[in-house]
Design an enzyme around this catalytic site. Structure first.
Site: not given
Ligand code: EPU
Length: 417
Positions: A22-23, A92, A116, A121-125, A304, A396
């Site tokens: 999925k991811n 997401r 979810c 879950r910020p996207i600042d990066q 996960d 999902r």
């Molecule tokens: N984070 C920040 N700033 C950012 C991005 C992330 O502080 O700009 C923090 C997040 O809050 C978190 C950590 O960094 O604490 C890791 O977040 P990451 O960005 O790696 O997660 P993501 O890309 O939003 C993906 C998967 C998630 C999985 C995480 C970690 C997808 C669509 N989602 O999320 O999957 O938990 O990587 O491996 O690929 C799931 O499948 O149930 C799921 C939530």
């Protein structure tokens, strides 16, 4: 609304086929936007998130057609239509539209992502990456507008090794002028999968899967055919379910290397694990040892799988501790497991679990992996039927879950509420 009903207590036995990840899928579908001719993705999972994403690609003017578990995407007549609301809020991973549309068209307007939301879950990066590439980013009433006259390669250090930010920057940088270096990049297998697709489309990417990724921008990307990697989270969930029910299951179409952290913990608990070329066999045992687990970025134990693993640890003798170092508070499964009689205490980012039998109850999946935890828990229960609502979350991420569990001998069905 539907609910999932489980009359547990039956050991899972047989073979289960794992679908595509999925991811990966939710990143590869938007990556196809960057091509100027047809992209075919094979081994796509049949999931609600994939269905929503394919509709988004059509809304952007692309043409999408399913052929079995393959999808052909023709992005040639797409344009960067603003998407402030609607379907992007269901996912997401709609944040990948930002990198893909920015790379192809130099602009994107996308509503803040949904999905979810077990914690903020910020996207600042992601934004930091786009700005480093020369884009201007503004937040307009909950939509992010990103535009750049010209994207230029840059050196970007990620403050957290974010999966989403790493992929989003790769998408945009593939079409930037010059070289981009991502430092402290995430190393998850899904990142390698996206880099493999982009390379097949003509991108120049080195180092995906390590903490330093180098991207040399190119002027255009073309269509290609790509097969999605197996879903390591689905595979891990079946590994845990097989062990929890004291079953004997061959989990087929997996990359055992992706499962190393899970395999190591199961072996430590006393589960029999056999690694084959593209499969893993789990043979459950009458009793298990308590263990401590830390969910970390890859190649550590996957966050996960933290929730389903919590359910398995209720079946071990003694006290286990499971801690999540990726998210601060991803424990929405715990109050529901308490309803089922689990003995779990939350302390900061850890759950302290004392093993003991679970009981049938009415519970609610608050997010996808919390739902997976409740399914594993329900499969162990011997005193009645566990009712799980919030099934739309489970849909999902788990392709053909009820069918697969029934094939493995579980007494599972769906009912309308
Ligand atoms: N984070 C920040 N700033 C950012 C991005 C992330 O502080 O700009 C923090 C997040 O809050 C978190 C950590 O960094 O604490 C890791 O977040 P990451 O960005 O790696 O997660 P993501 O890309 O939003 C993906 C998967 C998630 C999985 C995480 C970690 C997808 C669509 N989602 O999320 O999957 O938990 O990587 O491996 O690929 C799931 O499948 O149930 C799921 C939530």
């Amino acid at each position: 609304m539907e609910k999932l009903m489980i009359r547990g207590g039956r050991p899972l036995r047989g073979t289960v086929q794992i679908s595509g990840a999925k991811n990966s899928a939710v990143a590869l579908l938007p990556a196809a936007i960057l091509a100027e001719s047809e992209v075919i993705l094979d081994n796509l999972p049949q999931l609600s998130d994939v269905a929503v994403y394919s509709e988004i690609l059509e809304d952007l003017g692309g043409s999408v057609s399913w052929r079995g578990d393959s999808m052909a995407i023709d992005p040639s007549s797409m344009s960067s239509i603003p998407m402030p609301n609607g379907k992007v809020k269901l996912l997401r991973a709609s944040y990948y539209l930002m990198g893909a549309l920015l790379g192809r068209f130099g602009e994107a307007t996308i509503g803040l992502p949904g999905g979810c939301n077990f914690e903020p879950r910020p996207i600042d990066q992601h934004i930091k990456g786009f700005e480093a590439l020369g884009a201007e980013v503004t937040n307009d009433h909950g939509s992010i507008r990103i535009s750049a006259k010209e994207l230029r390669g840059a050196k970007i250090y990620l403050d957290v090794a974010s999966v989403g930010a790493t992929i989003n920057i790769m998408l945009a940088a593939s079409r930037a002028k010059g070289s981009t270096i991502i430092e402290n990049a995430a190393k998850e297998p899904e990142i390698i999968d996206v880099a493999t697709l982009l390379s097949a489309m003509g991108a120049k990417i080195k180092g995906a899967g390590t903490e330093t990724i180098r991207i040399e921008g190119v002027d255009s990307l073309h269509g290609c055919r790509h097969s999605i990697i197996p879903d390591r989270i689905q595979a891990g969930t079946y590994m845990v379910a097989a062990a929890a029910t004291r079953g004997d299951v061959l989990i087929d179409n997996v990359i055992p290397k992706h499962m190393e952290a899970m395999t190591a913990k199961l072996l430590e608990m006393g589960v029999e694990v056999h690694e084959l070329d593209e499969a893993i066999r789990i043979v459950g045992q009458p009793s298990y040892e308590a263990v401590d687990v830390r969910a970390l970025v890859y190649p550590g134990f996957a966050t996960d799988l933290q929730s389903p693993m919590t359910s398995l640890l209720t079946q071990a003798s003694g006290v286990s501790i499971i801690s999540d170092y990726v998210y601060n508070n991803r424990f929405k499964h715990v109050p529901e497991l308490l309803r089922m009689g689990a003995n779990i205490r939350l302390e900061g980012r850890s759950a302290i679990i004392e093993g003991g039998a679970l009981h049938a109850a009415k519970v609610r999946a608050a997010d996808l992996r919390a739902g997976a935890a409740l399914v594993v828990a329900g499969l162990t229960v011997t005193d009645g039927v566990t009712e799980i609502t919030g099934v739309e979350y489970i849909d999902r991420g788990y392709d053909s879950l009820v069918h697969n569990l029934r094939e493995l001998g579980a007494d599972v069905w769906r009912e309308s509420d």
